[in-house]
Design a protein around this motif. Structure first.
Motif, mmCIF file in Angstrom:
data_model
loop_
_atom_site.group_PDB
_atom_site.id
_atom_site.type_symbol
_atom_site.label_atom_id
_atom_site.label_comp_id
_atom_site.label_asym_id
_atom_site.label_seq_id
_atom_site.Cartn_x
_atom_site.Cartn_y
_atom_site.Cartn_z
ATOM 1 N N ALA A 1 9.939 33.786 117.607
ATOM 2 C CA ALA A 1 8.953 34.623 118.295
ATOM 3 C C ALA A 1 9.260 34.689 119.780
ATOM 4 O O ALA A 1 9.160 35.758 120.405
ATOM 5 C CB ALA A 1 7.538 34.077 118.071
ATOM 6 N N ALA A 2 9.658 33.558 120.348
ATOM 7 C CA ALA A 2 10.002 33.552 121.776
ATOM 8 C C ALA A 2 11.207 34.440 122.036
ATOM 9 O O ALA A 2 11.223 35.223 122.997
ATOM 10 C CB ALA A 2 10.285 32.118 122.234
ATOM 11 N N ILE A 3 12.225 34.340 121.151
ATOM 12 C CA ILE A 3 13.416 35.171 121.331
ATOM 13 C C ILE A 3 13.040 36.642 121.253
ATOM 14 O O ILE A 3 13.450 37.468 122.083
ATOM 15 C CB ILE A 3 14.483 34.829 120.259
ATOM 16 N N LEU A 4 12.223 36.987 120.261
ATOM 17 C CA LEU A 4 11.816 38.386 120.095
ATOM 18 C C LEU A 4 11.028 38.861 121.306
ATOM 19 O O LEU A 4 11.233 39.979 121.802
ATOM 20 C CB LEU A 4 10.974 38.527 118.823
ATOM 21 N N ALA A 5 10.132 38.017 121.804
ATOM 22 C CA ALA A 5 9.335 38.417 122.966
ATOM 23 C C ALA A 5 10.228 38.631 124.185
ATOM 24 O O ALA A 5 10.013 39.565 124.966
ATOM 25 C CB ALA A 5 8.283 37.351 123.265
ATOM 26 N N ILE A 6 11.252 37.802 124.327
ATOM 27 C CA ILE A 6 12.145 37.949 125.481
ATOM 28 C C ILE A 6 12.996 39.208 125.337
ATOM 29 O O ILE A 6 13.134 39.990 126.287
ATOM 30 C CB ILE A 6 13.036 36.692 125.621
ATOM 31 N N VAL A 7 13.541 39.427 124.130
ATOM 32 C CA VAL A 7 14.386 40.613 123.925
ATOM 33 C C VAL A 7 13.579 41.885 124.152
ATOM 34 O O VAL A 7 14.028 42.835 124.802
ATOM 35 C CB VAL A 7 14.996 40.583 122.501
ATOM 36 N N GLY A 8 12.335 41.900 123.623
ATOM 37 C CA GLY A 8 11.467 43.060 123.851
ATOM 38 C C GLY A 8 11.123 43.224 125.317
ATOM 39 O O GLY A 8 11.026 44.330 125.830
ATOM 40 N N GLY A 9 10.980 42.087 126.000
ATOM 41 C CA GLY A 9 10.627 42.116 127.412
ATOM 42 C C GLY A 9 11.697 42.771 128.258
ATOM 43 O O GLY A 9 11.388 43.450 129.246
ATOM 44 N N ILE A 10 12.943 42.596 127.827
ATOM 45 C CA ILE A 10 14.048 43.227 128.570
ATOM 46 C C ILE A 10 13.881 44.748 128.521
ATOM 47 O O ILE A 10 14.057 45.437 129.527
ATOM 48 C CB ILE A 10 15.405 42.814 127.971
ATOM 49 N N GLY A 11 13.494 45.256 127.358
ATOM 50 C CA GLY A 11 13.246 46.694 127.234
ATOM 51 C C GLY A 11 12.121 47.153 128.142
ATOM 52 O O GLY A 11 12.180 48.213 128.742
ATOM 53 N N PHE A 12 11.085 46.342 128.279
ATOM 54 C CA PHE A 12 9.965 46.718 129.132
ATOM 55 C C PHE A 12 10.347 46.717 130.597
ATOM 56 O O PHE A 12 9.819 47.502 131.392
ATOM 57 C CB PHE A 12 8.787 45.764 128.922
ATOM 58 N N LEU A 13 11.255 45.811 130.971
ATOM 59 C CA LEU A 13 11.630 45.732 132.382
ATOM 60 C C LEU A 13 12.391 46.969 132.819
ATOM 61 O O LEU A 13 12.362 47.350 133.981
ATOM 62 C CB LEU A 13 12.484 44.489 132.620
ATOM 63 N N ASN A 14 13.096 47.597 131.822
ATOM 64 C CA ASN A 14 13.917 48.774 132.192
ATOM 65 C C ASN A 14 13.099 49.997 132.510
ATOM 66 O O ASN A 14 12.039 50.196 131.938
ATOM 67 C CB ASN A 14 14.876 49.104 131.033
#
Lengths: 143, 124, 275
Positions: A130-143
């Motif tokens: 879940a942490a990995i998924l949240a971080i990977v998704g977060g990268i998309g949000f930062l863009n």
């Protein structure tokens, strides 16, 4: 029939929130509830916002404009993180509550290894995912 | 329905949502990695991409399925939380009815929007 | 750190319904002997400091389930809990939560026992004549015994009920003990009462309000693991609803072994005295 006597002594909602001495899984249970309610709230609003596409491009653009901005971006990321936790914890709960991953009944010998201990590796694994998924998704949000 | 039945559907709905919402999140937020569902350039929420998905039978069916299962899963969960707060029997009946009505209404709204989107996108 | 020269303070939740409006805390300070349990501390307080203190206890060795209390924020048996293991000079003792307080540390466990009765915690079979006049044992393998043996160690102390977050707010939920014991009998191969127990288990009093917080299993003093029983029971009930499994027939009577010869010099059994 003996009627209930005595002074009420239920923990009530405090029993939901725990108090520091509870186990890891109990806090996961509370968090699962909180994320579930958060996702449901977002979902109801989401149905309203996305239904605007039935009224054509201008309605859609207006609706998307209404939910732009840093506050909404942060909120949407929280929804994504809540989804990551709720979905993966839900996978764990689906398995565990159907009796898998908790071990077969055994003769209890102290110190007891309970079903909670048996599924602990699964819980840890699910939290890491879940942490990995949240971080990977977060990268998309930062863009 | 008895809780034995409702809970079984709740878990089943959870499994379906895992797949469909995972797909939805991939389409919406992981477009940097997977681009196939966003054929038009730009954001996944740009009108061109909305239309591209809107005219697809696959997305129509999966959106309506996701809508129905997520509404059932979410509102059954909400009903559970509220019932565990120990309301009286009349309140429980009222809450059940209200949740059912609101859930069905949201399902109708969402399905209507998906259908209109489908027919408009196909017509355009 | 409590050791054999130090004093300990027991902070006890007192409540006398005839004279108190609200429960309140009272402190009792005394010298702590090595290996002293919380129950022994209570007895010392009653003997020397406060003769009106009331609690339940019996066996003082963790088998009767009478002395369940809320000790330093966790449901435990007072006889099973040494003061030293709490690693604190302050021992807070409160009655088990989620039950009404009758007086001081005495909870009203009646709702738990009532739910337990609803779970029909006994072997249910069709062959009542055989059960009244048994002709032999019911056959059960070691593997079949293992399926329910763990759950049969329950001493009905109520610690699991005190720890359960659902039972903290919802008195309709049957609770870990009654549900665990329902599964103890459902999974006993000698029992044929699965359909009879569905009256309790399929509705809102059943295991559906359990969300695997796991606290019941963590606090159980006998390692019964009610959480495991409840999740296994949910699987059984879901498979039953989806018609993916059928309940097996209850265990048959074991046939006496054939072709055996009695050894020389061993007398026959005396005649039956039960008619």
């Amino acid at each position: 029939m003996i009627e209930n006597k005595g002074r009420p002594n239920r923990l009530g909602l405090k029993g939901w929130l725990g108090g520091g001495r509870w186990g890891f899984e109990r806090y996961l249970y509370t968090l699962h509830r909180v994320t579930g309610l958060g996702l449901l709230t977002y979902f109801v609003m989401h149905i309203g916002v996305t239904a605007s596409r039935a009224f054509g491009e201008s309605a859609w653009v207006a609706a998307m404009g209404a939910v732009k901005g840093p506050l909404f971006s942060v909120g949407e990321y929280l929804v994504f993180a809540a989804f990551a936790f709720h979905a993966l914890n839900g996978v764990r709960l689906g398995l565990v509550e159907l009796g898998f991953a908790i071990g077969a009944p055994i003769e209890p010998v102290y110190p007891y290894r309970t079903s909670v201990d048996e599924q602990r590796p699964l819980a840890i694994g699910v939290m890491i995912l879940a942490a990995i998924l949240a971080i990977v998704g977060g990268i998309g949000f930062l863009n | 329905m008895r809780d034995q039945e409702l809970w079984t559907w709740h878990i089943g709905a959870g499994a379906v949502i895992l797949v469909l919402l995972g797909l939805h999140m991939t389409v919406m937020h992981l477009e940097a990695i997977v681009r196939v569902f966003n054929p038009a350039p730009g954001e996944p929420v740009d009108w061109a991409n909305v239309v591209a998905r809107g005219k697809s039978v696959f997305f129509l069916v999966t959106y309506v399925l996701l809508l129905g299962t997520a509404l059932f899963h979410g509102f059954y969960g909400l009903r559970n939380i509220l019932f565990e707060l120990n309301p009286g029997p009349a309140t429980k009946k009222t809450l059940s009815g209200l949740i059912l009505v609101v859930g069905l209404a949201l399902f109708v709204v969402g399905t209507w929007a998906a259908w209109v989107g489908f027919t408009v996108a196909r017509g355009a | 750190m409590a050791d054999n020269t130090s004093e300990v303070v027991f902070r006890i939740r007192r409540f006398d319904p005839t004279s108190d409006a609200e429960p309140h805390w009272e402190d009792y300070r005394f010298a702590c002997a090595p290996g002293m349990t919380v129950l022994e501390g209570l007895k010392l307080i009653k003997e020397k400091l406060s003769p009106t203190l009331a609690w339940r206890s019996s066996c003082r060795m963790g088998v009767c389930g009478s002395c369940g209390m809320f000790i330093n924020g966790r449901a435990r048996l007072a006889c099973n809990t040494q003061v030293a293991e709490l690693e604190s000079d302050l021992v807070t003792v409160a009655p088990l939560p989620n039950f009404n307080i009758i007086r001081d540390l005495v909870p009203d466990l009646f709702p738990m026992f009532q739910a337990h009765l609803e779970a029909q915690p006994y072997i249910i079979r069709d062959d009542t004549a055989e059960q009244q006049q048994p002709s032999g044992e019911y056959w059960q393998s070691a593997h079949q015994l293992e399926q329910y043996l763990q759950f049969s160690y329950c001493i009905k102390c109520g610690c699991c009920m005190a720890a359960c977050p659902t039972y903290a707010t919802d008195p309709h939920y049957a609770g870990p003990m009654p549900l665990g014991q329902a599964h103890r009998y459902n999974s006993d191969s000698r029992d044929g009462g699965f359909a009879a127990r569905k009256a309790l288990l399929s509705g809102e009093r059943g295991p559906w309000r359990c969300h695997f917080a796991g606290e019941c299993s963590r606090v159980c003093p006998k390692g019964v693991d009610p959480a495991r029983a409840i999740q296994l029971m949910k699987r059984q009930l879901v498979f039953d609803y989806l018609k993916l499994s059928k309940q097996p027939c209850p265990a048959p009577i074991a046939k006496p072994p054939a072709g055996l010869k009695r050894r020389e010099g061993i007398p026959e059994a005396p005649p039956r005295t039960i008619t």
